[in-house]
Motif scaffolding. Structure first.
Motif, PDB file in Angstrom:
ATOM      1  N   THR A 175       0.846  -1.204   0.000  1.00  0.00           N
ATOM      2  CA  THR A 175       0.000   0.000   0.000  1.00  0.00           C
ATOM      3  C   THR A 175       0.881   1.254   0.000  1.00  0.00           C
ATOM      4  O   THR A 175       0.642   2.205  -0.758  1.00  0.00           O
ATOM      5  N   LEU A 176       1.919   1.241   0.835  1.00  0.00           N
ATOM      6  CA  LEU A 176       2.787   2.420   0.908  1.00  0.00           C
ATOM      7  C   LEU A 176       3.520   2.631  -0.407  1.00  0.00           C
ATOM      8  O   LEU A 176       3.660   3.770  -0.874  1.00  0.00           O
ATOM      9  N   SER A 177       3.948   1.534  -1.021  1.00  0.00           N
ATOM     10  CA  SER A 177       4.720   1.697  -2.250  1.00  0.00           C
ATOM     11  C   SER A 177       3.826   2.209  -3.387  1.00  0.00           C
ATOM     12  O   SER A 177       4.215   3.100  -4.148  1.00  0.00           O
ATOM     13  N   LEU A 178       2.597   1.696  -3.465  1.00  0.00           N
ATOM     14  CA  LEU A 178       1.689   2.186  -4.509  1.00  0.00           C
ATOM     15  C   LEU A 178       1.324   3.655  -4.266  1.00  0.00           C
ATOM     16  O   LEU A 178       1.174   4.443  -5.194  1.00  0.00           O
ATOM     17  N   THR A 180       3.094   6.051  -2.411  1.00  0.00           N
ATOM     18  CA  THR A 180       4.207   7.000  -2.569  1.00  0.00           C
ATOM     19  C   THR A 180       4.574   7.173  -4.040  1.00  0.00           C
ATOM     20  O   THR A 180       5.033   8.237  -4.441  1.00  0.00           O
ATOM     21  N   ALA A 181       4.346   6.129  -4.855  1.00  0.00           N
ATOM     22  CA  ALA A 181       4.655   6.248  -6.293  1.00  0.00           C
ATOM     23  C   ALA A 181       3.832   7.365  -6.934  1.00  0.00           C
ATOM     24  O   ALA A 181       4.228   7.943  -7.950  1.00  0.00           O
ATOM     25  N   LEU A 182       2.700   7.691  -6.329  1.00  0.00           N
ATOM     26  CA  LEU A 182       1.853   8.772  -6.868  1.00  0.00           C
ATOM     27  C   LEU A 182       2.334  10.151  -6.413  1.00  0.00           C
ATOM     28  O   LEU A 182       1.830  11.166  -6.866  1.00  0.00           O
ATOM     29  N   ARG A 183       3.210  10.171  -5.454  1.00  0.00           N
ATOM     30  CA  ARG A 183       3.809  11.391  -4.933  1.00  0.00           C
ATOM     31  C   ARG A 183       2.805  12.412  -4.379  1.00  0.00           C
ATOM     32  O   ARG A 183       2.845  13.599  -4.751  1.00  0.00           O
ATOM     33  N   PRO A 184       1.899  11.968  -3.545  1.00  0.00           N
ATOM     34  CA  PRO A 184       1.057  12.975  -2.882  1.00  0.00           C
ATOM     35  C   PRO A 184       1.941  13.839  -1.970  1.00  0.00           C
ATOM     36  O   PRO A 184       3.030  13.415  -1.584  1.00  0.00           O
ATOM     37  N   GLU A 185       1.465  15.031  -1.659  1.00  0.00           N
ATOM     38  CA  GLU A 185       2.275  15.944  -0.846  1.00  0.00           C
ATOM     39  C   GLU A 185       2.264  15.548   0.640  1.00  0.00           C
ATOM     40  O   GLU A 185       3.157  15.929   1.389  1.00  0.00           O
ATOM     41  N   HIS A 186       1.249  14.777   1.019  1.00  0.00           N
ATOM     42  CA  HIS A 186       1.046  14.498   2.448  1.00  0.00           C
ATOM     43  C   HIS A 186       0.428  13.112   2.611  1.00  0.00           C
ATOM     44  O   HIS A 186      -0.370  12.684   1.781  1.00  0.00           O
TER      45      HIS A 186
END
Ligand code: SF4
Length: 374
Positions: A175-178, A180-186
């Motif tokens: 879940t974290l890897s999917l 963070t790959a989207l690069r949300p700011e928060h």
């Protein structure tokens, strides 16, 4: 100079109640939603806020604010701007859930001045989502996230949940890897809490053991730090400069006024809430004084407690000078013994006039924070 304050608007509607949720929220027909929004507008029109205050952030939460007709959001923000002084560049956040957004709604939110979206994903694993009783899949979240980006939202939070039934370290990391790959700011990462009265409280759930949950949390923090998300609070992570101003204000006890069903407020060191009874809210919205419940003027001791247990949630902790300026007595005089004890155990640290939790301290933060209550 004007004093800073924050506003919160509560929209208590969702498509369907999630199985773990004990928030003041639930499904309702459109006619009831409209009635409520009308009442909320009345409340926004009637409440008086001293002109010495300027609004630095607005948070529209719920529930699922993206459920209601987006025209209402435009109306609420117009009314707020007409009635209160809102800082230029104020952070204006709205919570959003997958499955409830359209291109038109996003356009309306932009037009209304929403500049931050907080999207509830919780998990990227469809099995876990179904178990939680969420209405969406990961794909649906992805679609919504991309739509929000295309509509120009450049400040997005994604809410995630840990210690979900059946979740292990692998699925959390996926879940974290999917995400963070989207690069949300928060990113927010809270552990599931089984609240009494929810369907979860009546089921036998396959929850991770405490030790495993701690390991998951530590791995998650380290992974997020590697991806450039600084942990600025126990459960919140942001790219530099993208910390949520509204949250920071809350932990620093910036005054705030809540509007809507059950919304709570802290103004002039008084805490109070609106009624949680929908019928009472609809009936008395023209006279906001009648909505208020649980009014409590905080004693100096209660203010000190809040200063410590809210402030210590932030990684930067609490400032000794600010405590002394506010209360006219040093932090050491009031809390020296407790601070010294936890510093000795390596759970608190003192650096450059600030006291904060160490990484080890975060794991047992509940115990430490409760020790700052008189
Ligand atoms: S969407 Fe959020 S507020 Fe609504 S029921 Fe689910 S958890 Fe609760």
């Amino acid at each position: 100079m004007k004093k800073s304050m924050e506003l919160y608007l509560h929209i208590p509607f969702c498509v369907k109640k999630c199985d773990y949720c004990d928030f003041l929220s639930g499904p309702a027909p459109v006619s009831r939603q409209n009635e409520y929004c009308e009442a909320l507008l009345h409340e926004l029109t009637q409440v008086q806020i001293s002109p010495e205050y300027q609004v630095s952030s607005i948070f529209i939460g719920g529930g699922t604010p993206t459920v209601i007709d987006s025209e209402w959001i435009v109306c609420f923000l117009e009314r707020i701007r007409n009635r209160f002084s809102v800082e230029e560049g104020a952070e204006i956040t709205m919570e959003a859930n997958p499955g409830t957004l359209t291109g038109r709604k996003l356009e309306d939110y932009k037009k209304a001045g929403i500049n931050r979206l907080s999207i509830g994903l919780q998990s990227a694993d469809d099995r876990e989502l179904a178990l939680l009783g969420r209405i969406h899949t990961y794909e649906e979240f992805l679609e919504m996230y991309k739509m929000a980006r295309s509509a120009g939202f450049d400040n997005i939070n994604v809410d995630l949940m840990m210690a979900v039934p059946g979740q292990d370290l692998n699925s959390l990391m996926k879940t974290l890897s999917l995400t963070t790959a989207l690069r949300p700011e928060h990113l927010s990462l809270y552990s599931l809490i089984v609240e009494p009265g929810t369907p979860f409280s009546e089921r036998r759930l396959d929850l991770p053991e405490e030790e495993e949950e701690r390991r998951m949390y530590e791995e998650a923090v380290s992974y997020l730090e590697d991806w450039g998300y600084r942990q600025y609070e126990i459960s919140n992570f942001a790219r530099p400069g993208r910390e949520c101003r509204h949250n920071l204000g809350y932990w620093q006890r910036v005054p705030y006024r809540g509007f809507g069903l059950g919304a709570s407020s802290l103004m002039e060191e008084e805490r109070f809430s609106n009624t949680s009874d929908m019928e009472e809210y609809l009936r008395d919205c023209q006279n906001p004084e009648l909505l208020l419940r649980d009014r409590e003027t905080l004693s100096v001791k209660a203010q000190m407690e809040e200063f410590m247990f809210l402030g210590l949630r932030m990684r930067r902790g609490v400032e000794k000078r600010a405590f002394e300026e506010k209360f006219g007595v040093s932090m050491d005089e009031v809390y020296g013994e407790t601070i010294g004890r936890y510093c000795g155990m390596g759970l608190l640290q003192e650096q450059k006039g600030r006291v904060s939790l160490t990484f080890q301290g975060i794991s047992v933060s509940n115990r430490i924070l409760s020790d700052f209550l008189f």
